[in-house]
Structure formats: structure tokens, C-alpha cells
Design a protein around this motif. Structure first.
Motif, PDB file in Angstrom:
ATOM      1  N   ILE A 193     -28.511 -18.046 -11.999  1.00  0.00           N
ATOM      2  CA  ILE A 193     -28.397 -16.600 -11.953  1.00  0.00           C
ATOM      3  C   ILE A 193     -27.016 -16.232 -11.418  1.00  0.00           C
ATOM      4  O   ILE A 193     -26.359 -17.035 -10.754  1.00  0.00           O
ATOM      5  CB  ILE A 193     -29.507 -15.940 -11.108  1.00  0.00           C
ATOM      6  CG1 ILE A 193     -29.426 -16.387  -9.642  1.00  0.00           C
ATOM      7  CG2 ILE A 193     -30.876 -16.248 -11.694  1.00  0.00           C
ATOM      8  CD1 ILE A 193     -30.468 -15.712  -8.749  1.00  0.00           C
ATOM      9  N   CYS A 194     -26.589 -15.008 -11.715  1.00  0.00           N
ATOM     10  CA  CYS A 194     -25.252 -14.602 -11.306  1.00  0.00           C
ATOM     11  C   CYS A 194     -25.219 -13.113 -11.020  1.00  0.00           C
ATOM     12  O   CYS A 194     -25.441 -12.295 -11.926  1.00  0.00           O
ATOM     13  CB  CYS A 194     -24.244 -14.943 -12.405  1.00  0.00           C
ATOM     14  SG  CYS A 194     -22.530 -14.601 -11.950  1.00  0.00           S
ATOM     15  N   GLY A 195     -24.968 -12.768  -9.753  1.00  0.00           N
ATOM     16  CA  GLY A 195     -24.743 -11.382  -9.402  1.00  0.00           C
ATOM     17  C   GLY A 195     -23.419 -10.913  -9.976  1.00  0.00           C
ATOM     18  O   GLY A 195     -22.441 -11.650  -9.999  1.00  0.00           O
ATOM     19  N   ILE A 196     -23.394  -9.677 -10.453  1.00  0.00           N
ATOM     20  CA  ILE A 196     -22.191  -9.104 -11.043  1.00  0.00           C
ATOM     21  C   ILE A 196     -22.003  -7.691 -10.514  1.00  0.00           C
ATOM     22  O   ILE A 196     -22.951  -6.906 -10.453  1.00  0.00           O
ATOM     23  CB  ILE A 196     -22.276  -9.092 -12.576  1.00  0.00           C
ATOM     24  CG1 ILE A 196     -22.389 -10.521 -13.120  1.00  0.00           C
ATOM     25  CG2 ILE A 196     -21.076  -8.381 -13.199  1.00  0.00           C
ATOM     26  CD1 ILE A 196     -22.679 -10.595 -14.603  1.00  0.00           C
TER      27      ILE A 196
ATOM     28  N   VAL B 248     -26.146  -5.717 -10.641  1.00  0.00           N
ATOM     29  CA  VAL B 248     -26.915  -6.368 -11.701  1.00  0.00           C
ATOM     30  C   VAL B 248     -26.864  -7.873 -11.459  1.00  0.00           C
ATOM     31  O   VAL B 248     -25.867  -8.395 -10.948  1.00  0.00           O
ATOM     32  CB  VAL B 248     -26.358  -6.014 -13.112  1.00  0.00           C
ATOM     33  CG1 VAL B 248     -24.940  -6.478 -13.279  1.00  0.00           C
ATOM     34  CG2 VAL B 248     -27.244  -6.574 -14.205  1.00  0.00           C
ATOM     35  N   VAL B 249     -27.946  -8.549 -11.805  1.00  0.00           N
ATOM     36  CA  VAL B 249     -27.998 -10.005 -11.713  1.00  0.00           C
ATOM     37  C   VAL B 249     -28.363 -10.546 -13.095  1.00  0.00           C
ATOM     38  O   VAL B 249     -29.412 -10.201 -13.648  1.00  0.00           O
ATOM     39  CB  VAL B 249     -29.028 -10.493 -10.674  1.00  0.00           C
ATOM     40  CG1 VAL B 249     -29.013 -12.019 -10.609  1.00  0.00           C
ATOM     41  CG2 VAL B 249     -28.733  -9.901  -9.302  1.00  0.00           C
ATOM     42  N   ALA B 250     -27.481 -11.356 -13.636  1.00  0.00           N
ATOM     43  CA  ALA B 250     -27.740 -11.976 -14.934  1.00  0.00           C
ATOM     44  C   ALA B 250     -28.561 -13.246 -14.726  1.00  0.00           C
ATOM     45  O   ALA B 250     -28.150 -14.141 -13.986  1.00  0.00           O
ATOM     46  CB  ALA B 250     -26.431 -12.317 -15.632  1.00  0.00           C
TER      47      ALA B 250
ATOM     48  N   CYS C 131     -18.155 -11.835  -9.494  1.00  0.00           N
ATOM     49  CA  CYS C 131     -19.361 -12.618  -9.751  1.00  0.00           C
ATOM     50  C   CYS C 131     -19.823 -13.341  -8.493  1.00  0.00           C
ATOM     51  O   CYS C 131     -19.013 -13.689  -7.638  1.00  0.00           O
ATOM     52  CB  CYS C 131     -19.110 -13.655 -10.836  1.00  0.00           C
ATOM     53  SG  CYS C 131     -18.638 -12.958 -12.425  1.00  0.00           S
ATOM     54  N   GLY C 132     -21.123 -13.585  -8.443  1.00  0.00           N
ATOM     55  CA  GLY C 132     -21.716 -14.390  -7.390  1.00  0.00           C
ATOM     56  C   GLY C 132     -22.778 -15.292  -7.979  1.00  0.00           C
ATOM     57  O   GLY C 132     -23.976 -14.963  -7.938  1.00  0.00           O
ATOM     58  N   PRO C 133     -22.390 -16.444  -8.566  1.00  0.00           N
ATOM     59  CA  PRO C 133     -23.374 -17.342  -9.186  1.00  0.00           C
ATOM     60  C   PRO C 133     -24.241 -18.026  -8.144  1.00  0.00           C
ATOM     61  O   PRO C 133     -23.791 -18.330  -7.042  1.00  0.00           O
ATOM     62  CB  PRO C 133     -22.496 -18.352  -9.935  1.00  0.00           C
ATOM     63  CG  PRO C 133     -21.197 -18.349  -9.191  1.00  0.00           C
ATOM     64  CD  PRO C 133     -21.010 -16.956  -8.692  1.00  0.00           C
ATOM     65  N   MET C 134     -25.491 -18.275  -8.505  1.00  0.00           N
ATOM     66  CA  MET C 134     -26.461 -18.871  -7.582  1.00  0.00           C
ATOM     67  C   MET C 134     -27.441 -19.770  -8.316  1.00  0.00           C
ATOM     68  O   MET C 134     -27.815 -19.500  -9.453  1.00  0.00           O
ATOM     69  CB  MET C 134     -27.294 -17.783  -6.886  1.00  0.00           C
ATOM     70  CG  MET C 134     -26.570 -16.891  -5.922  1.00  0.00           C
ATOM     71  SD  MET C 134     -27.620 -15.494  -5.424  1.00  0.00           S
ATOM     72  CE  MET C 134     -27.173 -14.272  -6.674  1.00  0.00           C
ATOM     73  N   SER C 135     -27.879 -20.820  -7.624  1.00  0.00           N
ATOM     74  CA  SER C 135     -29.121 -21.502  -7.956  1.00  0.00           C
ATOM     75  C   SER C 135     -30.079 -21.076  -6.834  1.00  0.00           C
ATOM     76  O   SER C 135     -30.129 -19.919  -6.486  1.00  0.00           O
ATOM     77  CB  SER C 135     -28.915 -23.006  -8.061  1.00  0.00           C
ATOM     78  OG  SER C 135     -28.247 -23.510  -6.924  1.00  0.00           O
ATOM     79  N   GLY C 136     -30.855 -21.975  -6.282  1.00  0.00           N
ATOM     80  CA  GLY C 136     -31.675 -21.604  -5.134  1.00  0.00           C
ATOM     81  C   GLY C 136     -32.768 -20.598  -5.444  1.00  0.00           C
ATOM     82  O   GLY C 136     -32.934 -19.599  -4.730  1.00  0.00           O
TER      83      GLY C 136
END
Length: 206
Positions: free
Chosen positions: A179-182, A88-90, A148-153
Motif C-alpha cells: 500500500i502507498c499513502g499519497i 488517499v492510500v493506493a 508518497c509513503g509506501p508500506m507493507s505491515g
């Protein structure tokens, strides 16, 4: 009655899980994240403090393959696989018109009037406080045993249009923050931890 937790420090193991050993993951194990886990994350994150309890964060949990593919297409090349493979990506956004909810979120006083007619001020408050809420989201996910894997980009305007503008729950006044992968992180996809400054480098006690 409000419980008092003064003096009750978390265990070393808990601190490792939340901070010292936690990492931002670039890849994910093939294990799903359930509705119950997503709702449990929200139940914790919403308890974190925001200015006047404004709660400006608006979140789309992109869990279906279709939603993640749509989001991936709006991201930079280096983030696409991270998005597509995350359970899931928040999408953490913020509502510029958060003040409309202040009568019930902060009923102690007429806080709504503080922000009426000041859109620039509302944007500043909404961005700052939704960033806090995004951090609470990550800590909540980690506390519940997830990574978690937070991202901009990504193309913010395109994400706003694709995920917020036409949704009656959100509308065109919501803007994406990050956004943040979870999920359950794949340890083979992370780099060695980058340096962290010691206290004296960026801090002082006045």
C-alpha cells in the motif's frame, strides 16, 4: 510516429524531485488529492513497461474516511495513523488471472496460451510486474508534485477480502502487494535519510 527522446536528460531539479530529494513520508498535510490527480497518476504509471504488457496491477484508491479506516484496522499499529491521515492510500494488488486480458493487451501473438495451466508461474509474473507498476505509481505521483509513503505491515489476506474479493471489477483472484499513502508530505514526520550504498558496494560492470 513514436517520438525519440534519446539524449534529452531531465533537469537536475526534476531528478531531485523524483529521486535525490524525494522521501517516504510518515505524515501528511491537510490537503486533498483530487480524482483528476489520481487519474493523472494512473495515466502515467500505465505507460511503464511490464512483461508482454500484462498490466497485472489492480488498484483500490482508498480516499474516503470510511475506506481508510477499514484499511487502517487491518494494518499494524505503527501504520494506522499514516493510513488514516493520508489523503488517499493506493492498495496495489495483482490479478493472478491477468492472462485473460492478454488478447487485447498484447495482440501481437497468442500470449495468453503462455500462461494457461501455470498458476504458479502467473503468480510469480503478476507479483513481479505489479511491484514494477507500484514503483511507476510512486514516480508518477512524485512527477505530479505529490509525495508518497509506501508500506507493507498489514494483513494481506484480510485486505484482499475487504477490498478486492467482493468487488465485481476485481474478484477473489486479486492479491494485495503493498500500500502507498499519497498526498502532500509533512516534513516534520520524516527521519534523516538512511544510508545509500555507493556503486562499488552492490554493483559491478561485467
Amino acid at each position: 510516429m513514436t517520438k525519440q527522446f534519446h539524449g534529452h536528460a531531465l533537469s537536475e531539479e526534476a531528478l531531485d524531485q523524483l529521486f535525490r530529494e524525494a522521501r517516504s513520508y510518515n505524515g501528511w498535510l491537510d490537503k486533498p488529492v483530487s480524482d483528476e490527480q489520481i487519474e493523472a497518476i494512473h495515466a502515467l504509471m500505465k505507460m511503464g513497461p511490464t512483461s508482454a504488457n500484462m498490466q497485472p496491477a489492480r488498484i483500490v484508491w482508498a480516499r474516503s474516511a470510511e475506506a481508510r479506516e477499514k484499511l487502517s484496522a487491518l494494518a499494524m499499529e505503527g501504520n494506522r495513523e499514516k493510513i488514516e491521515t493520508a489523503p488517499v492510500v493506493a492498495i496495489v494488488g495483482y490479478d493472478i488471472d491477468f492472462h485473460e486480458n492478454l488478447p487485447w493487451l498484447f495482440p501481437h501473438t497468442d500470449a495468453k496460451s503462455w500462461f494457461e495451466g501455470d498458476e504458479d508461474g502467473r503468480r510469480s509474473h503478476a507479483f513481479r510486474n505489479s511491484s514494477l507498476q507500484g514503483a511507476y505509481l510512486m514516480l508518477a505521483a512524485r512527477a505530479l508534485g505529490l509525495d508518497c509513503g509506501p508500506m507493507s505491515g498489514f494483513d494481506n489476506a484480510a485486505v484482499d477480502k475487504a477490498f478486492f474479493a467482493d468487488d465485481p471489477k476485481f474478484g477473489p483472484r486479486v492479491r494485495s502487494n503493498f500500500i502507498c499513502g499519497i498526498g502532500y508530505g509533512d516534513a516534520s514526520t520524516i527521519f534523516d535519510r538512511s544510508p545509500r550504498p555507493d556503486f562499488e558496494t552492490f554493483c559491478t560492470i561485467a
